[in-house]
Design a protein around this motif. Structure first.
Motif, mmCIF file in Angstrom:
data_model
loop_
_atom_site.group_PDB
_atom_site.id
_atom_site.type_symbol
_atom_site.label_atom_id
_atom_site.label_comp_id
_atom_site.label_asym_id
_atom_site.label_seq_id
_atom_site.Cartn_x
_atom_site.Cartn_y
_atom_site.Cartn_z
ATOM 1 N N THR A 64 33.494 41.528 43.851
ATOM 2 C CA THR A 64 34.872 41.052 43.822
ATOM 3 C C THR A 64 34.935 39.558 43.533
ATOM 4 O O THR A 64 34.035 38.807 43.862
ATOM 5 C CB THR A 64 35.590 41.294 45.173
ATOM 6 O OG1 THR A 64 34.835 40.661 46.207
ATOM 7 C CG2 THR A 64 35.742 42.776 45.455
ATOM 8 N N GLU A 66 37.963 36.697 43.992
ATOM 9 C CA GLU A 66 39.330 36.348 44.396
ATOM 10 C C GLU A 66 39.627 34.902 44.027
ATOM 11 O O GLU A 66 38.846 34.011 44.303
ATOM 12 C CB GLU A 66 39.486 36.486 45.913
ATOM 13 C CG GLU A 66 39.497 37.913 46.382
ATOM 14 C CD GLU A 66 39.534 38.000 47.908
ATOM 15 O OE1 GLU A 66 39.791 36.968 48.557
ATOM 16 O OE2 GLU A 66 39.292 39.104 48.414
ATOM 17 N N ASP A 71 42.621 39.282 44.126
ATOM 18 C CA ASP A 71 41.439 39.868 43.489
ATOM 19 C C ASP A 71 41.697 40.050 41.996
ATOM 20 O O ASP A 71 42.565 40.807 41.592
ATOM 21 C CB ASP A 71 41.115 41.222 44.137
ATOM 22 C CG ASP A 71 39.768 41.756 43.664
ATOM 23 O OD1 ASP A 71 39.112 41.097 42.825
ATOM 24 O OD2 ASP A 71 39.375 42.831 44.128
ATOM 25 N N SER A 73 39.146 40.858 39.894
ATOM 26 C CA SER A 73 38.027 41.592 39.292
ATOM 27 C C SER A 73 38.417 42.944 38.699
ATOM 28 O O SER A 73 37.671 43.497 37.899
ATOM 29 C CB SER A 73 36.863 41.736 40.281
ATOM 30 O OG SER A 73 37.301 41.964 41.580
#
Ligand code: ADP
Ligand code: MG
Length: 229
Positions: A64, A66, A71, A73
């Protein structure tokens, strides 16, 4: 201290068809607001891959990322483009200025993409160029400026949208030593103004200017001891 960006177990695999290259192999990285971090590593260690993910130019294969608690991703290309335009200012080794346009027009461009009106665009671009010490060069084209001045224009372009993060990939890689000092001083000015900066470099002399130095080797990070954020 609040984290502007947080990566957890980020992996990036390039599938070339024959073999899969694992360019990032589980990267954890937190950068606080206002920090100045250098990411240093040799050629092929994964710097550009990491920069592309940090800059929302690409997404991780897993893990991930952030940015300000959001987030990114799993975002679509259109969503990533939006984050890129609003939140990130890029500075590249090759400056990436448009040769046919004046410094002023180059700096206005991100605001054109952001839909900012003509008068405000001009005002903000002039202000940004003044901030990097180029108030008297706004009508010059890149070819009429030194390398150091061209990189100043690209820093002005990176700042004009008031981004959360300034991301620089080998910003002094094409500069002589005097221009290198000049551009590094500019980064210190931005640091003093509370900007968050991530600078990617393979040069120890450049990395040591940052408050924190993170090393990347074979797609894995390690942090230099004894440096506080
Ligand atoms: P650096 O910027 O530190 O030189 P890169 O992130 O460019 O490192 O590359 C890391 C590794 O990933 C290298 O082994 C490189 O060959 C590989 N790589 C980078 N981009 C690609 C790609 N688009 N396709 C396949 N392999 C890639
Ligand atoms: Mg690279």
């Amino acid at each position: 201290m609040s984290a502007l960006l947080r990566m957890a177990d980020v992996r990036k695999t390039y599938d070339t068809g024959v073999v899969a290259v694992e360019a990032l192999r589980g990267v954890d990285l937190e950068v606080a607001e206002g920090d100045f971090v250098a990411i240093m590593g040799p050629s092929g260690s994964g710097k550009s891959t990491l920069m592309h993910i940090l800059g929302c130019l690409d997404i991780p294969t897993s893990g991930t990322y952030e940015l300000s608690g959001v987030d990114v991703s799993g975002m679509t290309e259109a969503e990533l483009a939006d984050v890129r335009n609003r939140r990130i200012g890029f500075v590249f080794q090759q400056f990436n200025l448009l040769a046919s346009m004046t410094a002023l027009r180059n700096v206005e461009l991100p605001l054109v993409y952001a839909g900012v009106g003509k008068a405000e665009r001009r005002e903000r671009a002039l202000e940004s160029l003044a901030r990097v010490g180029l108030a008297d060069r706004v009508d010059h084209r890149p070819g009429e400026l030194s390398g150091g001045q061209q990189q100043r224009v690209s820093v002005a372009r990176a700042l004009v949208t008031d981004p959360a993060l300034i991301l620089a990939d080998e910003p002094t890689g094409n500069l002589d030593s005097v221009s290198t000092r000049d551009v590094l001083q500019l980064f210190h000015d931005l640091e003093d103004a509370g900007r968050t900066i991530v600078l990617i470099t393979h040069e120890a002399d450049v990395a040591k200017e940052a408050r924190r130095v993170v090393r990347i080797t074979d797609g894995l990070l390690s942090e230099d001891a004894g440096v506080s954020a």
